[in-house]
Each structure stands twice: as C-alpha cells, then as structure tokens.
Enzyme design. Structure first.
Site, PDB file in Angstrom:
ATOM      1  N   ALA A 266      44.807  22.123  33.869  1.00  0.00           N
ATOM      2  CA  ALA A 266      44.815  20.670  34.052  1.00  0.00           C
ATOM      3  C   ALA A 266      43.927  19.963  33.035  1.00  0.00           C
ATOM      4  O   ALA A 266      44.213  18.833  32.637  1.00  0.00           O
ATOM      5  CB  ALA A 266      44.360  20.332  35.471  1.00  0.00           C
TER       6      ALA A 266
ATOM      7  N   ASP B  42      38.644  31.507  44.514  1.00  0.00           N
ATOM      8  CA  ASP B  42      39.987  31.387  43.935  1.00  0.00           C
ATOM      9  C   ASP B  42      40.421  32.724  43.355  1.00  0.00           C
ATOM     10  O   ASP B  42      40.932  32.804  42.239  1.00  0.00           O
ATOM     11  CB  ASP B  42      40.028  30.302  42.863  1.00  0.00           C
ATOM     12  CG  ASP B  42      41.462  29.903  42.502  1.00  0.00           C
ATOM     13  OD1 ASP B  42      42.368  30.134  43.332  1.00  0.00           O
ATOM     14  OD2 ASP B  42      41.669  29.363  41.407  1.00  0.00           O
TER      15      ASP B  42
ATOM     16  N   ILE C 200      46.898  30.951  24.669  1.00  0.00           N
ATOM     17  CA  ILE C 200      47.238  31.962  25.680  1.00  0.00           C
ATOM     18  C   ILE C 200      47.233  31.414  27.104  1.00  0.00           C
ATOM     19  O   ILE C 200      47.569  32.135  28.049  1.00  0.00           O
ATOM     20  CB  ILE C 200      46.291  33.186  25.590  1.00  0.00           C
ATOM     21  CG1 ILE C 200      44.813  32.746  25.708  1.00  0.00           C
ATOM     22  CG2 ILE C 200      46.527  33.964  24.307  1.00  0.00           C
ATOM     23  CD1 ILE C 200      43.841  33.911  25.737  1.00  0.00           C
ATOM     24  N   GLY C 201      46.887  30.146  27.274  1.00  0.00           N
ATOM     25  CA  GLY C 201      46.884  29.582  28.622  1.00  0.00           C
ATOM     26  C   GLY C 201      46.648  28.087  28.589  1.00  0.00           C
ATOM     27  O   GLY C 201      46.136  27.542  27.617  1.00  0.00           O
TER      28      GLY C 201
END
Length: 301
Positions: free
Chosen positions: A22, A144, A18-19
């Site tokens: 890096a 973030d 799903i993702g």
C-alpha cells in the site's frame, strides 16, 4: 524511482522489483561498495503533508527491527540500513534488508505434487518456532504471520519478516481486529476479543497444516465465513470457552458438528497432536512456541 540504475543514495544498484504494498515497493538490489551482496530495498512513500511525519506503524516497524536486530537471531530477517528524506513534498523511507530468495508461499508452489517430505516439514516448523519463541521471549507479537511473511533461502534458512503490525505486548493487547491476514487469523481476533502472543501460534498452526496440504487450511472471505470454516474443522467450542467480552454471541448454529480428533486424514498421531494444540480454540490452552519445540514430533528434527 527507476527500476534500473542506482538509487539516490548511490549505495545500492536496483536490479528488479519483487513486491508492492500500500505504501511502496520492494526491490532486489546489490550493494555498490563493500561486499556487493544482494539486499532487499523496501521503499516507502508517504504523500501529502510531511508535517504529520512518518506513520506510527512505520516507526514501530523500524524500532522493533532495530531492537531485535541487536540479537542477530538466525530466524528473523536482518535490517541492514534505514534512511529517510523529502522528495517532491513526500516523505521517502528506505529500509534495507538481507536478501532472501523467496517466501514460503512461493516455496510451496515449487513443492512436488506428492508433497513435502516429513523431514522438510519438521525443519521449516522448527525454524519458524525458534523465531517465534525469540519474539515472544522478548515480549513481541508479530500479528501478521502468514506464508508471504516467512522467507526461505536457497540454503533452507527460514526467517520471519514484515514487522509492520508487530507490537510489544502486555497480558492482553488492546483490540485491533484488522491484524493478521484473514486465513491465518485466530478465533479470538475474529471474535473481536483481547489477544496475546498465542495469535501467532494459531497462525503457525495454519502454516503447519499448509505444509502438508500445499494450500491454506481455512479459506474464508468474511470474518463470519472464516469462523464457520474453523468450526467445521475443530468443532464448535463450549459456551464456557467463548470469550465473554466478544460482541458476537455464542450460537450452536455456527457449526453443529462435534469436535474432530483427527484434523487431517493423512497426518500421523504425533503431527496431528501438535496441530491440535496449535489450533486450540482457547488462547490460554494453545501451545506456546517454546513448548511446541519440545513436542515429540519436532524433537528429532
């Protein structure tokens, strides 16, 4: 690792990727034993010389998640398990989180063309601010905050996720200009100045505007362009408000326009006022999460 089948710990059956980031990938998985609940498995791979150990940011993320997990806050994603091991001279770190259906960015793509209802916008912002207030009360700054790091469950629960850049803060955190994705980055970070937890409130303000617009408010592609876009909306600050420690000089060429009093034309007075306070140029004048939760626009949410 295979996308199908059980992982090497035989605790989780991997269902789908799903993702990807890096350092690794995130999978949707199901517990093999116990409750057989859905989970998100974040697999991080650190190649090369394992003598150097796990990178500091990964250790920091796990430590902070452990710290805040003790409080079981409803608006912070829960870390369920951590494991580490060696595989082919590489270090594998596995983080297991509660599974949430989608992030806020995906949620906004499914919004009707007429936009989100005012009640839904209030609900999302109250939950987001409750999570931020909890973090800031515990001396943590996320650094973030963006729609991709805000999760929204099918039941409407909003949870802050991805603490890879989070830090315990003192009054001014040492400069790290790469923090916060560009479109949600506060002016003091773009100006390479010191910053506090108020950077998260700027990001929250950008998200607040996006809930109305269904698109990012400031879309620059360089730091200078991002500053220009910010000043086009909030106006050029006074030279007195410009951070003295910034290596970037104050100049009226940044933006000749006067400060705006109405950021978004379709906003009512109360929501516009809250947005203005979130997008205050001066970090010390920017509204806190605690005060934002008491704002008239949100108290009846």
């Amino acid at each position: 690792m295979e996308v199908n089948g059980c992982d090497e710990h035989q605790n989780y059956e991997i269902l789908a990727e799903i993702g990807e980031g890096a350092y690794g990938k995130v999978y949707k998985a199901r517990e093999v034993r116990d409750q057989q609940r859905l989970v998100a498995v974040k697999k991080l791979n650190i190649p090369g010389h394992t003598e150097s150990g796990i990178p500091a940011f990964m250790i920091r993320e796990v430590a902070l998640l452990r710290k805040i997990g003790y409080f079981n806050h409803p608006n912070i994603v829960k870390l369920l398990d951590v494991s580490a091991g060696l595989k082919n001279r590489s270090l594998d770190l596995t983080l297991v989180f509660e599974y949430i259906d989608q992030d806020l960015s995906t949620f906004l793509t499914t919004a009707p063309s007429t936009g989100l209802s005012l009640d839904k916008i209030k609900d999302v912002m109250v939950q987001l601010l409750q999570g931020l207030d909890f973090l800031h009360t515990n001396m943590l700054v996320h650094r973030d905050l963006k729609p991709e790091n805000v999760l929204v469950s099918s039941r409407g629960e909003v949870k802050i996720a991805d603490f890879g850049l989070a830090r315990i803060y003192t009054y001014h955190i040492a400069l790290t200009p790469c923090v916060v994705t560009l479109w949600y980055r506060a002016p003091e970070v773009l100006l390479h100045s010191g910053y506090m937890s108020s950077v998260d409130m700027w990001s929250a303000g950008c998200i607040f505007a996006e809930l109305f617009l269904l698109r990012p408010l400031f879309r620059g592609y360089t730091e200078a362009q991002q500053l220009q876009k910010i000043f086009e909306v909030i106006g050029l600050p006074s030279e007195e408000d410009w951070p003295r420690e910034s290596p970037i000089s104050y100049s009226r060429s940044w933006c000749p326009r006067d400060p705006c009093t109405q950021l978004l034309s379709n906003l009512g007075q109360e929501e516009n006022n809250l947005l203005l306070q979130c997008l205050e140029f001066s970090p010390t004048n920017r509204i806190s999460a605690s005060r934002a939760l008491s704002h008239p626009f949100l108290v009846c949410a």
